[in-house]
Design a protein around this motif. Structure first.
Motif, short mmCIF file in Angstrom:
data_model
loop_
_atom_site.label_atom_id
_atom_site.label_comp_id
_atom_site.label_asym_id
_atom_site.label_seq_id
_atom_site.Cartn_x
_atom_site.Cartn_y
_atom_site.Cartn_z
N LYS A 62 0.83 -1.22 0.00
CA LYS A 62 0.00 0.00 0.00
C LYS A 62 0.86 1.27 0.00
N SER A 63 1.81 1.33 0.93
CA SER A 63 2.64 2.56 1.02
C SER A 63 3.50 2.71 -0.22
N THR A 64 3.98 1.60 -0.75
CA THR A 64 4.81 1.68 -1.96
C THR A 64 4.00 2.30 -3.09
N LEU A 65 2.75 1.87 -3.24
CA LEU A 65 1.90 2.41 -4.30
C LEU A 65 1.65 3.91 -4.08
N LEU A 66 1.31 4.27 -2.84
CA LEU A 66 1.03 5.69 -2.54
C LEU A 66 2.27 6.56 -2.79
N ASN A 67 3.43 6.05 -2.37
CA ASN A 67 4.66 6.81 -2.55
C ASN A 67 4.99 7.00 -4.04
N ILE A 68 4.68 5.99 -4.83
CA ILE A 68 4.94 6.10 -6.27
C ILE A 68 3.96 7.10 -6.89
N LEU A 69 2.69 7.04 -6.51
CA LEU A 69 1.71 8.00 -7.05
C LEU A 69 2.11 9.42 -6.66
N GLY A 70 2.69 9.58 -5.46
CA GLY A 70 3.05 10.90 -4.98
C GLY A 70 4.42 11.37 -5.44
N GLY A 71 5.12 10.58 -6.24
CA GLY A 71 6.42 10.99 -6.75
C GLY A 71 7.53 10.92 -5.72
N LEU A 72 7.31 10.18 -4.62
CA LEU A 72 8.38 9.99 -3.64
C LEU A 72 9.27 8.82 -4.03
N ASP A 73 8.74 7.96 -4.88
CA ASP A 73 9.46 6.75 -5.30
C ASP A 73 9.11 6.51 -6.76
N THR A 74 9.87 5.68 -7.43
CA THR A 74 9.59 5.40 -8.85
C THR A 74 9.41 3.89 -9.02
N PRO A 75 8.56 3.49 -9.97
CA PRO A 75 8.37 2.04 -10.14
C PRO A 75 9.54 1.40 -10.88
N THR A 76 9.66 0.10 -10.72
CA THR A 76 10.67 -0.65 -11.47
C THR A 76 10.22 -0.79 -12.92
N GLU A 77 8.93 -1.09 -13.09
CA GLU A 77 8.34 -1.19 -14.44
C GLU A 77 6.95 -0.62 -14.40
N GLY A 78 6.42 -0.35 -15.58
CA GLY A 78 5.04 0.12 -15.68
C GLY A 78 4.98 1.60 -15.97
N GLN A 79 3.76 2.06 -16.23
CA GLN A 79 3.56 3.46 -16.61
C GLN A 79 2.48 4.09 -15.73
N ILE A 80 2.71 5.34 -15.34
CA ILE A 80 1.67 6.09 -14.64
C ILE A 80 1.47 7.41 -15.36
N ARG A 81 0.22 7.66 -15.75
CA ARG A 81 -0.10 8.97 -16.30
C ARG A 81 -0.77 9.79 -15.22
N TYR A 82 -0.39 11.07 -15.13
CA TYR A 82 -1.01 12.00 -14.21
C TYR A 82 -1.57 13.15 -15.04
N ARG A 83 -2.89 13.25 -15.08
CA ARG A 83 -3.55 14.29 -15.86
C ARG A 83 -2.94 14.46 -17.25
N GLY A 84 -2.74 13.33 -17.90
CA GLY A 84 -2.31 13.37 -19.29
C GLY A 84 -0.80 13.42 -19.48
N GLU A 85 -0.05 13.61 -18.38
CA GLU A 85 1.41 13.59 -18.50
C GLU A 85 1.92 12.24 -18.00
N THR A 86 3.04 11.81 -18.54
CA THR A 86 3.57 10.50 -18.12
C THR A 86 4.53 10.71 -16.95
N LEU A 87 3.97 10.47 -15.75
CA LEU A 87 4.74 10.68 -14.51
C LEU A 87 6.01 9.85 -14.51
N THR A 88 5.90 8.65 -15.08
CA THR A 88 7.04 7.73 -15.06
C THR A 88 8.15 8.16 -16.02
N ASP A 89 7.92 9.20 -16.81
CA ASP A 89 9.01 9.75 -17.64
C ASP A 89 9.66 10.97 -16.99
#
Ligand SMILES: Nc1ncnc2c1ncn2[C@@H]1O[C@H](COP(=O)(O)OP(=O)(O)OP(=O)(O)O)[C@@H](O)[C@H]1O
Length: 249
Positions: A62-89
């Motif tokens: 749970k915390s890992t997911l929240l931290n990744i959504l909040g930009g405190l951590d980055t995923p190993t794989e996968g993509q997250i878009r935030y309001r049309g921007e690619t957070l993972t880039d």
């Protein structure tokens, strides 16, 4: 609709409604010889203004997911878009801007500076934000207008947590991410804190995610995301939501 209608830009429309769109998000921590698979492929859509609760056993991610959504951590794989921007880039500088501009965090421990008053603790954030509220306005949102010049040691745990919430929301964040915000509080105080979070979701429209071990808090959410072993096990939608004061635990 007539056949000759111009094609709708469905991606742009979807991006306006969606705050987060996560696809195949994994996170692996390398601990010496051992790999810890904290997230094993998470797909999640979060709509603008939505209130979700994340439930799951200790260590489920749970915390890992929240931290990744909040930009405190980055995923190993996968993509997250935030309001049309690619957070993972985003590079480090863009992630820092994103956290400062868009994200309010509330943690189990309030992390207030003991030598600063409630107003000064909130001002630490408003001083570096773009379009912040006045600290007094943020403290009024959490019903602490009469505690504005008090130091943390002069306040109860619930009051200190509400100062932490005021600090998180004073920059008018687009998303409010709360990791066990009532974990250190008794029931009565916890309800006051949840009430503050619920009002901020409703009044500021901040898309809100709350991690908890307390299943009764799930009744406040639009949707309840159950996480198990690094995956989303199920998502329930509440037909009716309870207000914090109606919760029983
Ligand atoms: N920085 C880290 N380094 C190594 N392993 C980590 C790190 N952060 C988390 N983990 C591991 O990843 C897994 C998921 O942890 P996470 O904190 O996301 O779970 P959680 O569901 O939030 O747990 P809790 O409810 O106990 O807070 C756990 O096995 C944890 O030990």
């Amino acid at each position: 609709m007539p056949a000759e209608s111009p094609p709708v830009d469905s991606q742009a429309a979807a991006d306006r409604q969606s705050v987060f769109s996560a696809h195949g998000v994994t996170k692996t921590y390398h601990m010496g010889e051992v790999d810890v698979h904290a997230l094993r492929g998470v797909d999640l859509e979060l709509a603008s203004g939505e209130f979700i609760v994340l439930l799951g056993p200790s260590g489920s991610g749970k915390s890992t997911l929240l931290n990744i959504l909040g930009g405190l951590d980055t995923p190993t794989e996968g993509q997250i878009r935030y309001r049309g921007e690619t957070l993972t880039d985003f590079d480090d500088a863009a992630l820092t801007r994103y956290r400062r501009r868009a994200v309010g965090f509330v943690f189990q421990f309030y992390n207030l500076i003991p030598s600063l008053t409630a107003r000064e603790n909130v001002a630490l954030i408003t001083d570096i934000a773009k379009n912040p509220m006045d600290p007094a306005e943020a403290l009024a949102l959490v019903d602490l207008e009469d505690r504005i010049d008090h130091f943390p040691a002069q306040m109860s745990g619930g009051e200190q947590q509400r100062v932490a919430i005021a600090r998180a929301v004073a920059k008018r964040p687009d998303v409010l991410l709360c990791d066990e915000p009532t974990g250190a509080l008794d029931v009565h105080t916890g309800v006051l804190v949840l009430d503050a979070i619920q009002r901020i979701n409703a009044e500021l429209g901040a898309t809100t995610a709350v991690i908890t071990h307390n299943a009764s808090i799930a009744d406040m959410a639009d949707r309840v995301v159950h996480i198990s072993d690094g995956r989303i096990a199920s998502i329930d939608r509440n037909e009716t939501k309870k207000v914090a004061s109606e919760l029983v635990w």
